[in-house]
Design an enzyme around this catalytic site. Structure first.
Site, PDB file in Angstrom:
ATOM      1  CG  ASN A  14      -2.065   1.076   1.115  1.00  0.00           C
ATOM      2  OD1 ASN A  14      -2.487   1.603   2.140  1.00  0.00           O
ATOM      3  ND2 ASN A  14      -2.521   1.420  -0.067  1.00  0.00           N
ATOM      4  CB  SER A  18      -3.341  -0.050  -3.877  1.00  0.00           C
ATOM      5  OG  SER A  18      -2.666   0.056  -2.651  1.00  0.00           O
ATOM      6  CG  ASP A 126       6.495  -5.302  -5.686  1.00  0.00           C
ATOM      7  OD1 ASP A 126       6.701  -4.079  -5.644  1.00  0.00           O
ATOM      8  OD2 ASP A 126       6.787  -6.091  -4.767  1.00  0.00           O
TER       9      ASP A 126
HETATM   10  P1  4NP Z   1       3.145  -2.111  -3.471  1.00  0.00           P
HETATM   11  O1  4NP Z   1       4.752  -2.382  -3.506  1.00  0.00           O
HETATM   12  O2  4NP Z   1       2.498  -3.423  -3.124  1.00  0.00           O
HETATM   13  O3  4NP Z   1       2.850  -1.676  -4.855  1.00  0.00           O
HETATM   14  O4  4NP Z   1       2.928  -1.040  -2.423  1.00  0.00           O
HETATM   15  C1  4NP Z   1       5.377  -3.030  -2.441  1.00  0.00           C
HETATM   16  C2  4NP Z   1       5.891  -2.293  -1.392  1.00  0.00           C
HETATM   17  C3  4NP Z   1       6.485  -2.934  -0.311  1.00  0.00           C
HETATM   18  C4  4NP Z   1       6.545  -4.320  -0.290  1.00  0.00           C
HETATM   19  C5  4NP Z   1       6.024  -5.056  -1.336  1.00  0.00           C
HETATM   20  C6  4NP Z   1       5.434  -4.414  -2.416  1.00  0.00           C
HETATM   21  N1  4NP Z   1       7.161  -4.972   0.803  1.00  0.00           N
HETATM   22  O5  4NP Z   1       7.289  -6.221   0.749  1.00  0.00           O
HETATM   23  O6  4NP Z   1       7.503  -4.352   1.796  1.00  0.00           O
END
Ligand code: 4NP
Length: 157
Positions: A14, A18, A126
Protein backbone atom coordinates in the site's frame (compact mmCIF):
# COMPACT_ATOMS: atom_id res chain seq x y z
CA UNK A 1 -26.43 -5.66 -8.16
CA UNK A 2 -26.57 -2.21 -6.58
CA UNK A 3 -24.69 0.86 -7.73
CA UNK A 4 -20.96 1.05 -7.17
CA UNK A 5 -20.08 4.03 -5.00
CA UNK A 6 -17.20 2.82 -2.82
CA UNK A 7 -14.05 1.51 -4.49
CA UNK A 8 -10.98 0.11 -2.73
CA UNK A 9 -7.68 -0.63 -4.48
CA UNK A 10 -5.42 -3.23 -2.90
CA UNK A 11 -1.74 -4.09 -3.40
CA UNK A 12 0.92 -5.61 -1.14
CA UNK A 13 2.58 -2.76 0.74
CA UNK A 14 0.00 0.00 0.00
CA UNK A 15 2.87 2.38 -0.78
CA UNK A 16 3.18 2.07 -4.59
CA UNK A 17 0.51 0.53 -6.84
CA UNK A 18 -2.77 0.89 -4.95
CA UNK A 19 -2.26 4.48 -3.72
CA UNK A 20 -1.37 5.35 -7.32
CA UNK A 21 -4.56 3.70 -8.63
CA UNK A 22 -6.59 5.53 -5.97
CA UNK A 23 -5.11 8.90 -7.02
CA UNK A 24 -5.36 8.23 -10.77
CA UNK A 25 -9.01 7.13 -10.62
CA UNK A 26 -9.91 10.06 -8.39
CA UNK A 27 -8.24 12.44 -10.88
CA UNK A 28 -10.06 10.86 -13.84
CA UNK A 29 -13.43 11.02 -12.10
CA UNK A 30 -12.79 14.65 -11.14
CA UNK A 31 -12.05 15.43 -14.80
CA UNK A 32 -15.47 13.97 -15.61
CA UNK A 33 -17.13 15.96 -12.81
CA UNK A 34 -18.08 12.68 -11.15
CA UNK A 35 -15.69 12.48 -8.19
CA UNK A 36 -18.30 13.63 -5.66
CA UNK A 37 -20.31 10.48 -6.31
CA UNK A 38 -17.54 8.08 -5.29
CA UNK A 39 -15.48 7.19 -2.27
CA UNK A 40 -12.07 5.82 -3.25
CA UNK A 41 -9.44 4.38 -0.93
CA UNK A 42 -6.54 1.92 -0.95
CA UNK A 43 -5.03 -0.67 1.37
CA UNK A 44 -2.35 -3.38 1.44
CA UNK A 45 -2.18 -7.07 2.28
CA UNK A 46 0.92 -6.77 4.55
CA UNK A 47 1.72 -4.65 7.60
CA UNK A 48 5.34 -3.67 6.80
CA UNK A 49 4.61 -0.03 5.93
CA UNK A 50 1.62 0.87 8.11
CA UNK A 51 1.15 4.63 8.46
CA UNK A 52 3.85 5.48 5.91
CA UNK A 53 3.40 7.88 3.03
CA UNK A 54 3.65 6.39 -0.45
CA UNK A 55 7.06 5.63 -1.97
CA UNK A 56 8.68 8.91 -3.13
CA UNK A 57 9.49 7.32 -6.51
CA UNK A 58 5.80 6.58 -7.06
CA UNK A 59 4.76 10.03 -5.89
CA UNK A 60 7.30 11.66 -8.22
CA UNK A 61 6.20 9.56 -11.20
CA UNK A 62 2.58 10.57 -10.60
CA UNK A 63 3.36 14.23 -9.88
CA UNK A 64 5.04 14.53 -13.28
CA UNK A 65 1.61 13.75 -14.78
CA UNK A 66 -0.25 16.11 -12.47
CA UNK A 67 -1.54 13.35 -10.19
CA UNK A 68 -1.12 13.92 -6.47
CA UNK A 69 -0.81 10.89 -4.18
CA UNK A 70 -1.74 11.65 -0.58
CA UNK A 71 -2.23 8.46 1.40
CA UNK A 72 -0.99 6.68 4.52
CA UNK A 73 -0.52 2.94 4.26
CA UNK A 74 -3.02 0.68 6.00
CA UNK A 75 -3.90 -2.98 5.89
CA UNK A 76 -7.05 -4.30 4.24
CA UNK A 77 -9.60 -5.74 6.71
CA UNK A 78 -12.67 -7.94 6.53
CA UNK A 79 -14.71 -4.82 7.44
CA UNK A 80 -13.51 -3.31 4.14
CA UNK A 81 -15.16 -6.18 2.31
CA UNK A 82 -18.49 -5.20 3.88
CA UNK A 83 -18.08 -1.47 3.35
CA UNK A 84 -16.78 -1.27 -0.24
CA UNK A 85 -18.81 -2.19 -3.34
CA UNK A 86 -15.79 -2.93 -5.55
CA UNK A 87 -12.36 -4.10 -4.38
CA UNK A 88 -9.63 -4.13 -7.04
CA UNK A 89 -6.35 -6.06 -6.62
CA UNK A 90 -3.18 -5.79 -8.71
CA UNK A 91 -2.26 -9.48 -9.08
CA UNK A 92 -3.60 -12.97 -8.45
CA UNK A 93 -2.12 -13.16 -4.96
CA UNK A 94 -4.12 -10.11 -3.95
CA UNK A 95 -7.26 -11.63 -5.46
CA UNK A 96 -6.78 -14.83 -3.48
CA UNK A 97 -6.27 -12.90 -0.25
CA UNK A 98 -9.28 -10.68 -0.94
CA UNK A 99 -11.58 -13.55 -1.85
CA UNK A 100 -10.83 -15.34 1.39
CA UNK A 101 -11.27 -12.09 3.34
CA UNK A 102 -14.62 -11.46 1.59
CA UNK A 103 -16.01 -14.75 2.90
CA UNK A 104 -19.50 -14.46 1.45
CA UNK A 105 -19.77 -10.66 1.43
CA UNK A 106 -21.49 -9.35 -1.70
CA UNK A 107 -18.53 -7.17 -2.68
CA UNK A 108 -17.18 -7.46 -6.24
CA UNK A 109 -13.51 -8.51 -6.23
CA UNK A 110 -11.72 -7.76 -9.49
CA UNK A 111 -8.21 -7.45 -10.88
CA UNK A 112 -7.22 -4.03 -12.19
CA UNK A 113 -5.89 -5.48 -15.45
CA UNK A 114 -9.38 -6.80 -16.31
CA UNK A 115 -10.39 -3.21 -17.01
CA UNK A 116 -9.21 -2.51 -20.54
CA UNK A 117 -7.63 -5.92 -21.07
CA UNK A 118 -10.52 -8.28 -20.30
CA UNK A 119 -9.65 -11.94 -19.78
CA UNK A 120 -5.94 -11.35 -20.40
CA UNK A 121 -5.95 -9.29 -17.17
CA UNK A 122 -2.20 -8.71 -16.77
CA UNK A 123 -0.72 -8.27 -13.29
CA UNK A 124 0.45 -4.80 -12.35
CA UNK A 125 4.00 -5.81 -11.32
CA UNK A 126 5.51 -4.83 -7.97
CA UNK A 127 7.92 -1.94 -8.74
CA UNK A 128 9.46 -1.70 -5.29
CA UNK A 129 12.81 -3.44 -5.80
CA UNK A 130 13.41 -2.25 -9.35
CA UNK A 131 14.48 0.98 -11.03
CA UNK A 132 12.51 3.99 -12.20
CA UNK A 133 11.50 2.25 -15.44
CA UNK A 134 9.34 -0.08 -13.35
CA UNK A 135 7.52 2.87 -11.81
CA UNK A 136 6.91 4.35 -15.26
CA UNK A 137 5.55 1.03 -16.47
CA UNK A 138 3.27 0.74 -13.44
CA UNK A 139 2.00 4.24 -14.10
CA UNK A 140 1.16 3.45 -17.73
CA UNK A 141 -0.68 0.24 -16.80
CA UNK A 142 -2.61 1.84 -13.94
CA UNK A 143 -3.51 4.87 -16.07
CA UNK A 144 -4.83 2.70 -18.90
CA UNK A 145 -6.86 0.45 -16.63
CA UNK A 146 -8.26 3.34 -14.59
CA UNK A 147 -9.40 5.01 -17.80
CA UNK A 148 -11.33 1.84 -18.68
CA UNK A 149 -12.60 1.56 -15.10
CA UNK A 150 -13.83 5.19 -15.13
CA UNK A 151 -15.73 4.48 -18.37
CA UNK A 152 -17.17 1.30 -16.90
CA UNK A 153 -18.35 3.19 -13.79
CA UNK A 154 -19.87 5.89 -15.97
CA UNK A 155 -21.78 3.26 -17.92
CA UNK A 156 -23.19 1.81 -14.71
CA UNK A 157 -24.22 5.08 -13.05
P1 4NP B 1 3.15 -2.11 -3.47
O1 4NP B 1 4.75 -2.38 -3.51
O2 4NP B 1 2.50 -3.42 -3.12
O3 4NP B 1 2.85 -1.68 -4.86
O4 4NP B 1 2.93 -1.04 -2.42
C1 4NP B 1 5.38 -3.03 -2.44
C2 4NP B 1 5.89 -2.29 -1.39
C3 4NP B 1 6.49 -2.93 -0.31
C4 4NP B 1 6.55 -4.32 -0.29
C5 4NP B 1 6.02 -5.06 -1.34
C6 4NP B 1 5.43 -4.41 -2.42
N1 4NP B 1 7.16 -4.97 0.80
O5 4NP B 1 7.29 -6.22 0.75
O6 4NP B 1 7.50 -4.35 1.80
Amino acid sequence: MGPIRRILFVCTGNICRSPLAEAVLRTKLAERGADGRYEIDSAGTVTDHLGERSDPRMRRTAARRGVRIDHRARRVTSADMERFDLVVGMDDQHLNALRSLADGASVQVRKLGEFGDGDRAPDVPDPWYGGMAGFERVYEMVDRSCEALAQWLEGRS
